[in-house]
Every structure is written in structure tokens, then in C-alpha cells.
Write an enzyme that holds these catalytic residues in place. Structure first.
Site, PDB file in Angstrom:
ATOM      1  N   ARG A  87     -15.963   1.564  67.956  1.00 33.59           N
ATOM      2  CA  ARG A  87     -15.062   1.570  66.800  1.00 33.59           C
ATOM      3  C   ARG A  87     -14.195   2.823  66.796  1.00 33.59           C
ATOM      4  O   ARG A  87     -13.022   2.768  66.434  1.00 33.59           O
ATOM      5  CB  ARG A  87     -15.826   1.452  65.479  1.00 33.59           C
ATOM      6  CG  ARG A  87     -16.414   0.091  65.228  1.00 33.59           C
ATOM      7  CD  ARG A  87     -15.322  -0.997  65.178  1.00 33.59           C
ATOM      8  NE  ARG A  87     -15.879  -2.319  65.256  1.00 33.59           N
ATOM      9  CZ  ARG A  87     -16.012  -3.042  66.373  1.00 33.59           C
ATOM     10  NH1 ARG A  87     -15.648  -2.555  67.534  1.00 33.59           N
ATOM     11  NH2 ARG A  87     -16.500  -4.253  66.332  1.00 33.59           N
ATOM     12  N   GLU A  90     -11.626   2.189  69.321  1.00 30.47           N
ATOM     13  CA  GLU A  90     -10.679   1.228  68.747  1.00 30.47           C
ATOM     14  C   GLU A  90      -9.754   1.919  67.733  1.00 30.47           C
ATOM     15  O   GLU A  90      -8.542   1.679  67.714  1.00 30.47           O
ATOM     16  CB  GLU A  90     -11.461   0.106  68.071  1.00 30.47           C
ATOM     17  CG  GLU A  90     -10.598  -0.968  67.456  1.00 30.47           C
ATOM     18  CD  GLU A  90     -11.453  -2.047  66.803  1.00 30.47           C
ATOM     19  OE1 GLU A  90     -11.139  -3.216  67.005  1.00 30.47           O
ATOM     20  OE2 GLU A  90     -12.428  -1.711  66.086  1.00 30.47           O
ATOM     21  N   SER A 113      -7.181  21.458  68.823  1.00 29.59           N
ATOM     22  CA  SER A 113      -8.241  21.955  69.692  1.00 29.59           C
ATOM     23  C   SER A 113      -9.530  21.179  69.485  1.00 29.59           C
ATOM     24  O   SER A 113      -9.911  20.852  68.365  1.00 29.59           O
ATOM     25  CB  SER A 113      -8.494  23.439  69.390  1.00 29.59           C
ATOM     26  OG  SER A 113      -9.592  23.906  70.144  1.00 29.59           O
TER      27      SER A 113
END
Length: 146
Positions: A87, A90, A113
């Protein structure tokens, strides 16, 4: 995802001692996500931190040395198959470019960073179903011109 032997040993010990990452945060004085990263060999600990961790988990002190070594980071070149980890993959596929555009609009050309960085996971109570709140905070690093 195959985890290193040391990771499995530490996770088993954590489970057997009925400790949460939050409990380890109190013992080590470090954030629970960072401690999990050390256990999963995505971060390295100082000698003192490693000794505290192996003592808290009551495992062989020989593991402390490995926890101080620089790890090989990342999940590898494949798309993650674990549903929760996927997820996040995604989310970056869908929202990565929009996030990048908003960051560049607010800060200019540069990156966030992952070294000067913190990550917190919070539980947000909701009557429609509890929510996961992930807070990432990284120092902005502008690209140099030369």
C-alpha cells in the site's frame, strides 16, 4: 519477505517477553520506529544501544555486534507483496509525483532527506474505524548550483 536470522531471533524474543516496540522505546530512549528499523536491519545502533536492546530482549550478547554494523538497506528490486507494505508502494505510485510537485512548489528544487529524518506512527481513534497516521519529517536538501 525473507528476514535475516538475527531479525527473526530478536522478534521471537520480543514476542516471548511480551514487549511492544513502544516498551522498547521506553527502555532504549529511542523512537519505536527507529528500534524496529534496527531489528529489521535497516538502521544501525551504537554499541550502547545494541547492548541495551539485546539485554532487554534477553538474547545472546553476540547479537549486539551485528546490530552496530552498517546494514544493507531496502526491500530489493522487486515490488513488495506484503499487503501493508505494498500500500505504501501504491501510495507513492499514485501520489508520488503530486507530493514531489507540492514540495518543489513550497521549497524549490531539492529532496527530502531520509538521513536527517523521523517517522512516527500514530493510532487515530475514529467511530467509522480506527485510522493509521504516518508522519514523516525530513530535512529539505536543495540541489546545489555550480
Amino acid at each position: 519477505m525473507q528476514v535475516p536470522e538475527i531479525t527473526q531471533t530478536l522478534l521471537d524474543a520480543k514476542k516471548n517477553k511480551k514487549l511492544s516496540f513502544g516498551d522498547l522505546e521506553k527502555i532504549l530512549g529511542r523512537d519505536e520506529v527507529w528500534i524496529a528499523a534496527v531489528i529489521y536491519r535497516q538502521a544501525s545502533a551504537s554499541e550502547e544501544e545494541a547492548n541495551k536492546l539485546v539485554a532487554a530482549l534477553d538474547v545472546n550478547p553476540v547479537y549486539a555486534k551485528e546490530l552496530t554494523e552498517s546494514p544493507l538497506k531496502g526491500l530489493g528490486p522487486v515490488v513488495p507483496t506484503d499487503p501493508l507494505i505494498y500500500r505504501f508502494y501504491e501510495i507513492m505510485q499514485v501520489y508520488g509525483m503530486p507530493i514531489k510537485s507540492v514540495i518543489h512548489e513550497k521549497f524549490g528544487d531539492g529532496i527530502m532527506s531520509a538521513i536527517d529524518f523521523t517517522l512516527d506512527v500514530e493510532k487515530e481513534e475514529d467511530p467509522k474505524g480506527d485510522r493509521v497516521k504516518v508522519i514523516m519529517s525530513g530535512k529539505f536538501l536543495p540541489y546545489k548550483k555550480w
